[in-house]
Scaffold this motif. Structure first.
Motif, PDB file in Angstrom:
ATOM      1  N   ASP A 151      -0.040 -43.269 -15.279  1.00 20.93           N
ATOM      2  CA  ASP A 151       0.667 -43.766 -16.513  1.00 20.93           C
ATOM      3  C   ASP A 151       0.673 -42.395 -17.511  1.00 20.93           C
ATOM      4  OD1 ASP A 151       1.114 -46.243 -15.885  1.00 20.93           O
ATOM      5  OD2 ASP A 151      -0.669 -47.103 -17.143  1.00 20.93           O
ATOM      6  N   VAL A 152       1.595 -42.337 -18.122  1.00 19.23           N
ATOM      7  CA  VAL A 152       1.586 -41.088 -19.417  1.00 19.23           C
ATOM      8  C   VAL A 152       1.564 -41.855 -20.571  1.00 19.23           C
ATOM      9  CG1 VAL A 152       2.891 -39.167 -20.165  1.00 19.23           C
ATOM     10  CG2 VAL A 152       3.006 -39.748 -17.620  1.00 19.23           C
ATOM     11  N   TRP A 153       0.579 -41.261 -21.347  1.00 17.51           N
ATOM     12  CA  TRP A 153       0.325 -41.992 -22.675  1.00 17.51           C
ATOM     13  C   TRP A 153       1.058 -40.999 -23.630  1.00 17.51           C
ATOM     14  CZ3 TRP A 153      -2.410 -39.238 -26.647  1.00 17.51           C
ATOM     15  CH2 TRP A 153      -2.878 -40.062 -27.805  1.00 17.51           C
ATOM     16  N   PHE A 154       1.786 -41.705 -24.849  1.00 17.91           N
ATOM     17  CA  PHE A 154       2.288 -41.094 -25.991  1.00 17.91           C
ATOM     18  C   PHE A 154       2.004 -41.615 -27.239  1.00 17.91           C
ATOM     19  CE2 PHE A 154       5.218 -40.935 -22.331  1.00 17.91           C
ATOM     20  CZ  PHE A 154       6.013 -39.768 -22.546  1.00 17.91           C
ATOM     21  N   HIS A 155       1.804 -40.708 -28.225  1.00 22.48           N
ATOM     22  CA  HIS A 155       1.264 -40.993 -29.442  1.00 22.48           C
ATOM     23  C   HIS A 155       1.853 -40.116 -30.671  1.00 22.48           C
ATOM     24  CE1 HIS A 155      -1.620 -41.943 -32.701  1.00 22.48           C
ATOM     25  NE2 HIS A 155      -1.656 -43.282 -31.938  1.00 22.48           N
ATOM     26  N   VAL A 156       2.146 -40.684 -31.901  1.00 25.01           N
ATOM     27  CA  VAL A 156       2.539 -39.603 -32.838  1.00 25.01           C
ATOM     28  C   VAL A 156       1.282 -38.838 -33.301  1.00 25.01           C
ATOM     29  CG1 VAL A 156       3.253 -39.362 -35.148  1.00 25.01           C
ATOM     30  CG2 VAL A 156       4.251 -41.014 -33.597  1.00 25.01           C
ATOM     31  N   ASP A 157       1.359 -37.457 -33.321  1.00 24.00           N
ATOM     32  CA  ASP A 157       0.210 -36.481 -33.598  1.00 24.00           C
ATOM     33  C   ASP A 157      -0.111 -36.739 -35.234  1.00 24.00           C
ATOM     34  OD1 ASP A 157      -1.863 -34.723 -32.894  1.00 24.00           O
ATOM     35  OD2 ASP A 157      -0.585 -33.275 -33.261  1.00 24.00           O
ATOM     36  N   LYS A 158      -1.266 -37.017 -35.326  1.00 28.46           N
ATOM     37  CA  LYS A 158      -1.838 -36.753 -36.796  1.00 28.46           C
ATOM     38  C   LYS A 158      -1.686 -38.028 -37.728  1.00 28.46           C
ATOM     39  CE  LYS A 158      -2.579 -32.106 -36.995  1.00 28.46           C
ATOM     40  NZ  LYS A 158      -1.724 -30.854 -36.376  1.00 28.46           N
ATOM     41  N   PHE A 159      -0.658 -39.111 -36.848  1.00 27.06           N
ATOM     42  CA  PHE A 159      -0.613 -40.452 -37.815  1.00 27.06           C
ATOM     43  C   PHE A 159      -0.927 -41.534 -36.917  1.00 27.06           C
ATOM     44  CE2 PHE A 159       2.751 -37.515 -39.465  1.00 27.06           C
ATOM     45  CZ  PHE A 159       2.569 -37.636 -40.851  1.00 27.06           C
ATOM     46  N   SER A 160      -1.173 -42.683 -37.429  1.00 26.49           N
ATOM     47  CA  SER A 160      -1.397 -44.063 -36.736  1.00 26.49           C
ATOM     48  C   SER A 160       0.003 -44.151 -36.085  1.00 26.49           C
ATOM     49  CB  SER A 160      -1.777 -44.991 -37.472  1.00 26.49           C
ATOM     50  OG  SER A 160      -1.299 -45.423 -38.443  1.00 26.49           O
ATOM     51  N   SER A 161      -0.071 -44.683 -34.927  1.00 19.88           N
ATOM     52  CA  SER A 161       1.064 -45.247 -34.188  1.00 19.88           C
ATOM     53  C   SER A 161       0.890 -46.292 -33.015  1.00 19.88           C
ATOM     54  CB  SER A 161       2.096 -44.029 -33.672  1.00 19.88           C
ATOM     55  OG  SER A 161       1.646 -43.448 -32.783  1.00 19.88           O
ATOM     56  N   ALA A 162       1.833 -46.679 -32.252  1.00 22.66           N
ATOM     57  CA  ALA A 162       1.793 -47.565 -31.152  1.00 22.66           C
ATOM     58  C   ALA A 162       1.511 -46.602 -29.917  1.00 22.66           C
ATOM     59  CB  ALA A 162       3.058 -48.319 -30.848  1.00 22.66           C
ATOM     60  N   HIS A 163       0.781 -46.993 -29.160  1.00 31.05           N
ATOM     61  CA  HIS A 163       0.441 -46.402 -27.925  1.00 31.05           C
ATOM     62  C   HIS A 163       1.657 -46.644 -26.985  1.00 31.05           C
ATOM     63  CE1 HIS A 163      -3.978 -45.468 -28.315  1.00 31.05           C
ATOM     64  NE2 HIS A 163      -3.316 -45.514 -29.655  1.00 31.05           N
ATOM     65  N   VAL A 164       2.238 -45.920 -26.436  1.00 31.45           N
ATOM     66  CA  VAL A 164       3.381 -46.178 -25.438  1.00 31.45           C
ATOM     67  C   VAL A 164       3.046 -45.484 -24.249  1.00 31.45           C
ATOM     68  CG1 VAL A 164       5.855 -45.639 -24.993  1.00 31.45           C
ATOM     69  CG2 VAL A 164       5.091 -46.336 -27.218  1.00 31.45           C
ATOM     70  N   TYR A 165       3.190 -46.264 -23.184  1.00 33.09           N
ATOM     71  CA  TYR A 165       2.944 -45.724 -21.712  1.00 33.09           C
ATOM     72  C   TYR A 165       4.064 -45.770 -20.953  1.00 33.09           C
ATOM     73  CZ  TYR A 165      -2.114 -46.126 -23.008  1.00 33.09           C
ATOM     74  OH  TYR A 165      -3.078 -46.261 -23.404  1.00 33.09           O
ATOM     75  N   LEU A 166       4.144 -44.719 -20.206  1.00 36.63           N
ATOM     76  CA  LEU A 166       5.427 -44.642 -19.133  1.00 36.63           C
ATOM     77  C   LEU A 166       4.767 -44.728 -17.924  1.00 36.63           C
ATOM     78  CD1 LEU A 166       8.314 -44.067 -18.361  1.00 36.63           C
ATOM     79  CD2 LEU A 166       7.782 -41.453 -18.670  1.00 36.63           C
ATOM     80  N   ARG A 167       4.942 -45.552 -16.897  1.00 40.54           N
ATOM     81  CA  ARG A 167       4.511 -45.781 -15.553  1.00 40.54           C
ATOM     82  C   ARG A 167       5.314 -44.816 -14.795  1.00 40.54           C
ATOM     83  NH1 ARG A 167       1.815 -50.716 -14.420  1.00 40.54           N
ATOM     84  NH2 ARG A 167       0.201 -49.689 -15.903  1.00 40.54           N
ATOM     85  N   LEU A 168       4.857 -43.699 -14.208  1.00 41.72           N
ATOM     86  CA  LEU A 168       5.715 -42.787 -13.387  1.00 41.72           C
ATOM     87  C   LEU A 168       5.670 -43.462 -12.024  1.00 41.72           C
ATOM     88  CD1 LEU A 168       4.388 -39.433 -14.463  1.00 41.72           C
ATOM     89  CD2 LEU A 168       6.301 -40.627 -15.110  1.00 41.72           C
ATOM     90  N   VAL A 169       6.764 -43.185 -11.223  1.00 38.31           N
ATOM     91  CA  VAL A 169       6.834 -43.580  -9.932  1.00 38.31           C
ATOM     92  C   VAL A 169       5.992 -42.849  -8.927  1.00 38.31           C
ATOM     93  CG1 VAL A 169       8.381 -43.715  -7.965  1.00 38.31           C
ATOM     94  CG2 VAL A 169       9.234 -44.056 -10.075  1.00 38.31           C
ATOM     95  N   GLU A 170       5.382 -43.319  -7.910  1.00 38.12           N
ATOM     96  CA  GLU A 170       4.337 -42.499  -6.980  1.00 38.12           C
ATOM     97  C   GLU A 170       4.982 -41.158  -6.488  1.00 38.12           C
ATOM     98  OE1 GLU A 170       1.425 -43.515  -3.007  1.00 38.12           O
ATOM     99  OE2 GLU A 170       2.435 -45.160  -4.310  1.00 38.12           O
ATOM    100  N   GLY A 171       4.227 -40.359  -6.750  1.00 35.14           N
ATOM    101  CA  GLY A 171       4.523 -39.095  -6.363  1.00 35.14           C
ATOM    102  C   GLY A 171       5.047 -38.114  -7.226  1.00 35.14           C
ATOM    103  N   LEU A 172       5.426 -38.665  -8.660  1.00 35.62           N
ATOM    104  CA  LEU A 172       6.026 -37.946  -9.699  1.00 35.62           C
ATOM    105  C   LEU A 172       4.827 -37.514 -10.591  1.00 35.62           C
ATOM    106  CD1 LEU A 172       9.409 -39.664 -10.498  1.00 35.62           C
ATOM    107  CD2 LEU A 172       8.997 -37.889  -9.153  1.00 35.62           C
ATOM    108  N   GLY A 173       5.036 -36.283 -11.059  1.00 40.77           N
ATOM    109  CA  GLY A 173       4.016 -36.031 -12.196  1.00 40.77           C
ATOM    110  C   GLY A 173       4.928 -35.844 -13.583  1.00 40.77           C
ATOM    111  N   ILE A 174       3.881 -35.422 -14.512  1.00 35.50           N
ATOM    112  CA  ILE A 174       4.282 -35.461 -16.016  1.00 35.50           C
ATOM    113  C   ILE A 174       5.282 -34.466 -16.209  1.00 35.50           C
ATOM    114  CG2 ILE A 174       2.565 -33.662 -16.809  1.00 35.50           C
ATOM    115  CD1 ILE A 174       2.419 -35.363 -19.254  1.00 35.50           C
ATOM    116  N   GLU A 175       5.406 -33.340 -15.231  1.00 31.55           N
ATOM    117  CA  GLU A 175       6.442 -32.440 -15.612  1.00 31.55           C
ATOM    118  C   GLU A 175       7.843 -32.861 -14.769  1.00 31.55           C
ATOM    119  OE1 GLU A 175       4.327 -32.255 -11.748  1.00 31.55           O
ATOM    120  OE2 GLU A 175       3.468 -31.741 -13.701  1.00 31.55           O
ATOM    121  N   ASP A 176       7.803 -34.138 -14.124  1.00 30.37           N
ATOM    122  CA  ASP A 176       9.028 -34.705 -13.472  1.00 30.37           C
ATOM    123  C   ASP A 176       9.751 -35.548 -14.348  1.00 30.37           C
ATOM    124  OD1 ASP A 176       8.397 -33.176 -11.037  1.00 30.37           O
ATOM    125  OD2 ASP A 176       7.120 -34.590 -10.401  1.00 30.37           O
TER     126      ASP A 176
END
Length: 185
Positions: free
Chosen positions: A19-44
């Protein structure tokens, strides 16, 4: 995506390593998760998907949604650090250098509207999903270990056969030996 800090807490606790976690910097926000396909990285992550996730986080931040020129931070789930002293939904990072930033100048309503139209709301058993994922991963590791052991055993057997073939032990058997006198007779 977590709707509130309690859901965010469950997502932090039961996230997957892919999973990759997303959040607005310096503000409260929802946590959004992106589930990557096996074998892929954050740079993909494709740029369009990255933009969608960041717009979704911005839209689901009360203060961040009103602001322009905000930054969204994202990092692999495994980089999230949670201690007992932290407030519900709050996180830190094990490796701050692994945290990436994405600048959003303004909210793009066409992206947010498209995402809202296709949104499906569910309340999955996060603990159960994580337990099942871990079970599958353990089975993969066990299978790979068993295959490695079988391959190692096969290599040892082949090595032993080769060593036996090159050995003189089979040739030099005392029962098969004769003296010159025995041969002459």
């Amino acid at each position: 995506m977590g709707k509130h800090k309690e859901e965010n807490e469950d997502l932090i606790k039961y996230g997957f390593p892919e999973d990759v976690w997303f959040h607005v910097d310096k503000f409260s926000s929802a946590h959004v998760y992106l589930r990557l396909v096996e074998g892929l990285g954050i740079e993909d992550i494709p740029e369009s998907v990255l933009e969608d996730c960041c717009q979704l986080v911005k839209y689901n931040s009360i203060e961040g949604n009103k602001e322009n020129n905000i930054t969204v931070v994202y990092t692999p789930w495994a980089n999230l650090k949670k201690t007992g002293a932290m407030a519900v939904g709050q996180v830190a990072f094990h490796q701050p250098k692994e945290v990436r930033r994405y600048k959003i100048e303004k909210r793009k309503n066409e992206i947010v509207n498209r995402l809202n139209k296709t949104k499906e709301e569910s309340f999955p058993d996060l603990a159960g999903q994580r337990a099942e994922r871990d079970r599958v991963e353990r089975n993969k590791v066990k299978k790979a270990s068993a295959e490695a052991r079988d391959l190692d055993k096969q290599r040892q057997e082949e090595s032993a056969k080769k060593k036996e073939m090159q050995s003189y032990d089979r040739i030099m058997v005392s029962e098969n030996m004769r003296t010159n006198r025995e041969i002459a007779q």
